[in-house]
Design a protein around this motif. Structure first.
Motif, mmCIF file in Angstrom:
data_model
loop_
_atom_site.group_PDB
_atom_site.id
_atom_site.type_symbol
_atom_site.label_atom_id
_atom_site.label_comp_id
_atom_site.label_asym_id
_atom_site.label_seq_id
_atom_site.Cartn_x
_atom_site.Cartn_y
_atom_site.Cartn_z
ATOM 1 N N ARG A 14 -3.230 13.223 0.407
ATOM 2 C CA ARG A 14 -4.242 12.298 -0.076
ATOM 3 C C ARG A 14 -4.636 11.323 1.045
ATOM 4 N NH1 ARG A 14 -8.212 12.160 -3.740
ATOM 5 N NH2 ARG A 14 -8.651 10.060 -4.435
ATOM 6 N N HIS A 15 -3.658 10.767 1.706
ATOM 7 C CA HIS A 15 -3.932 9.763 2.748
ATOM 8 C C HIS A 15 -3.633 10.278 4.140
ATOM 9 C CE1 HIS A 15 -3.063 7.499 -0.982
ATOM 10 N NE2 HIS A 15 -4.142 6.864 -0.624
ATOM 11 N N GLU B 3 9.448 15.422 -3.689
ATOM 12 C CA GLU B 3 8.783 16.663 -3.267
ATOM 13 C C GLU B 3 7.532 16.380 -2.458
ATOM 14 O OE1 GLU B 3 8.213 19.317 -6.690
ATOM 15 O OE2 GLU B 3 10.082 18.419 -7.402
ATOM 16 N N VAL B 4 6.965 15.188 -2.661
ATOM 17 C CA VAL B 4 5.740 14.818 -1.951
ATOM 18 C C VAL B 4 6.067 13.693 -0.975
ATOM 19 C CG1 VAL B 4 3.420 13.875 -2.186
ATOM 20 C CG2 VAL B 4 4.287 15.471 -3.892
ATOM 21 N N THR C 47 5.903 10.543 0.808
ATOM 22 C CA THR C 47 5.254 9.319 0.352
ATOM 23 C C THR C 47 5.769 8.141 1.172
ATOM 24 O OG1 THR C 47 5.207 10.240 -1.891
ATOM 25 C CG2 THR C 47 4.827 7.862 -1.689
ATOM 26 N N VAL C 48 4.849 7.299 1.606
ATOM 27 C CA VAL C 48 5.213 6.119 2.394
ATOM 28 C C VAL C 48 4.646 4.903 1.673
ATOM 29 C CG1 VAL C 48 5.093 4.997 4.635
ATOM 30 C CG2 VAL C 48 4.881 7.490 4.495
ATOM 31 N N SER C 49 5.508 3.967 1.311
ATOM 32 C CA SER C 49 5.040 2.758 0.655
ATOM 33 C C SER C 49 5.454 1.569 1.512
ATOM 34 C CB SER C 49 5.645 2.662 -0.744
ATOM 35 O OG SER C 49 5.008 1.653 -1.488
ATOM 36 N N ASP D 66 0.852 -1.196 0.000
ATOM 37 C CA ASP D 66 0.000 0.000 0.000
ATOM 38 C C ASP D 66 0.880 1.235 0.000
ATOM 39 O OD1 ASP D 66 -2.794 -0.421 0.008
ATOM 40 O OD2 ASP D 66 -2.752 -0.989 2.119
ATOM 41 N N MET D 67 0.455 2.258 -0.732
ATOM 42 C CA MET D 67 1.187 3.521 -0.750
ATOM 43 C C MET D 67 0.333 4.614 -0.110
ATOM 44 S SD MET D 67 2.759 5.509 -4.097
ATOM 45 C CE MET D 67 4.195 4.482 -4.409
ATOM 46 N N LEU E 201 10.335 5.206 1.802
ATOM 47 C CA LEU E 201 9.967 6.574 2.160
ATOM 48 C C LEU E 201 10.473 7.532 1.098
ATOM 49 C CD1 LEU E 201 10.861 7.446 5.876
ATOM 50 C CD2 LEU E 201 8.653 7.743 4.753
ATOM 51 N N GLY E 202 9.576 8.335 0.555
ATOM 52 C CA GLY E 202 9.981 9.446 -0.293
ATOM 53 C C GLY E 202 9.853 10.718 0.527
ATOM 54 N N VAL E 203 10.965 11.425 0.732
ATOM 55 C CA VAL E 203 10.949 12.554 1.665
ATOM 56 C C VAL E 203 11.519 13.822 1.055
ATOM 57 C CG1 VAL E 203 11.029 11.154 3.763
ATOM 58 C CG2 VAL E 203 13.154 11.788 2.658
ATOM 59 N N VAL F 214 0.172 8.802 0.449
ATOM 60 C CA VAL F 214 0.716 10.037 -0.102
ATOM 61 C C VAL F 214 0.191 11.222 0.699
ATOM 62 C CG1 VAL F 214 0.800 11.486 -2.175
ATOM 63 C CG2 VAL F 214 0.829 8.996 -2.401
#
Lengths: 319, 319
Positions: free
Chosen positions: B56-57, B132-133, B135-137, B50-51, B94-96, B53
């Motif tokens: 959004r989440h 830039e956003v 994001t946790v996947s 599951d991702m 993790l997108g940070v 964002v």
């Protein structure tokens, strides 16, 4: 006519994309339920994850959606291979802008499916969510076939160091694209669709590799991880680092040192492994150096070239 | 003083965060190599991804980093539970943004570690990249303990439908936050840190559940998946859908129907399962309806309430 992901909706997108992914003998239950079920014949599973973000790991004007699908699979499977395992399954989470064309998703899925076919893994699940930044997160699973995992901490002084796969082409390809060039095509193609040496990780494990990793950040930088984990140093032999013609041609255009590209370039996803000195290496593996005792103190570079510290720095994350 | 992720760098961040994650008996090789190795005792592994964002989440002004760590783990583990499996391992990408405070990552990791402790899974790997956003996947793996997976396609007419966990609180909590309210606190807390009924998925499997899923998009919408996969319909009994006091209080503030929130609200990550009619359900499972033969034609709503079609629509992705 559904032209964007926003029109199609999440379930429509999943249904459309999932249809492209065939199962394999490893898949007990594929996409469509809360979770997938995959065979793990030897009662262990190998698992790794990587995230690719637009603008950071790919550009839509430099790579086709099919390229990005290939690359996302390849770089994850390379990590499975680097443990000496066989890839079995992949899960793919996609963060997509709502204005992304449906055709983009179709082509991306085609690239994923093709690369899975080449690597042997099956797509068993995923997620699609909305994101302003196109993001691909892949998890790959693998099977060790009863063997011990080949970790980074088993290299011993006297072992030989060898690589399978390509070095420097992807970095050259990226540098060419940054200068608006797309030739030599072999380098640019390698950046867009790296080709890890599939099945060579498993073969290295069978041959008794003592340590192994996937080269994603650059040869010198990544070998530093083996040195740190194993408590050893590595001396590379420059005579063994022979740039192929396309890399020499690219380096000339870039006014760069082709061997420097081989030492510092990442993202080819070659495998580097250490083997006992008496190992007979198959032709896919090229001997490029020797494991030596750990050097300590100020002069103690972990990775040297012909006995001298290398200037080559790899990919700096967040740099 | 390292105050942002950009100062710390990828490897610094990984080292700092990894230190928080203890191993478990399921972990053969944890973080730090190309891939992790996890036990799969019955020669199968359950896997889901599951991702999440930002925007959004989750929102950083509505949820603490610790909340987000909890939620990312909980929603993935719920999918493992929904197959009747026990969670074993998690991988977190993790997108940070580079300006993210290091303290944010520390708190996020603390939430992940706490929720892993509650669920029984161990963090075995991950990735951190710049985005830039935020994001946790998350990918979660699980073990079926020799049992068959409880899929969505096994429900039969005559089965009873039951739920374990909470319904509607998370949706009410989100609606409250959207109106600038943070009371009733129980609802807001449930939105920030959903509490799936850990171990009830495994118990349902032992009790002979014929179908099961995790309610993430709303009860009626998600039950539609069981109906479609099993070729059945479901009739809910409104008398069995009893809103708890905090949900009634929230509904009054929101001028909403509390039962409507239970029917349409997602993200509590309750489990819904069907059981043979003679199953003795433990008190954690509440009977809320019956499986009936598939209804076809224009009047053929898959999910009805007291025999009538429900208006409740669940979460629309990309909506």
């Amino acid at each position: 006519m559904l032209s964007t992901i926003g029109d199609l909706g999440e379930f429509g997108l999943i249904e459309r994309v999932t249809a492209r992914f065939p199962g394999t003998d490893d898949v007990i239950l594929g996409p469509g339920d809360d979770a997938a079920v995959i065979k793990a014949p030897d009662q262990r599973v190998v698992a790794t994850t990587d995230m690719l973000v637009e603008g950071r790991h790919f550009r839509r004007d430099w790579s086709t959606p099919r390229d990005i699908g290939h690359k996302a699979v390849a770089q994850n499977v390379a990590d499975i291979e680097a443990m000496g395992a066989r890839p079995t399954a992949l899960l793919i989470a996609l963060g997509v802008p709502t204005d992304l064309p449906v055709a983009w998703a179709d082509e991306f899925a085609a690239g994923v499916a093709d690369e899975c076919g080449a690597s042997g893994g099956a797509v068993v699940g995923g997620d699609t969510v909305r994101s302003e930044v196109l993001t691909v997160s892949v998890t790959a699973l693998g099977d060790l076939g009863g063997r011990a995992a080949v970790r980074r901490d088993g290299a011993r002084p006297g072992d030989v160091l060898a690589v399978a796969g390509r070095l420097g082409l992807s970095a050259a390809g990226l540098a060419l694209l940054e200068r608006g060039l797309d030739d030599p095509a072999a380098c640019v193609r390698e950046h867009r669709r790296p080709r890890p040496p599939y099945s060579e990780g498993e073969r290295a494990a069978r041959l008794g590799a003592t340590a192994m990793l996937d080269i994603s950040d650059g040869l010198v930088q990544d070998l530093g991880h083996i040195c740190a984990a194993s408590g050893v140093a590595v001396d590379l032999e420059s005579a063994a680092l022979v740039p192929p013609p396309e890399l020499r041609a690219a380096a000339e255009l870039l006014a760069a040192d082709p061997v420097g590209l081989m030492l510092a370039g990442g993202e080819d996803h070659a495998l580097a492994a250490t083997f006992p000195a008496d190992t007979e290496l198959p032709e896919e593996w090229t001997r490029i150096g020797t494991v030596t005792p750990e050097r300590t103190g100020a002069a103690g570079a972990a990775v040297t070239v012909d006995g001298r510290p290398s200037e080559a720095a790899g990919w700096r994350h967040f740099g």
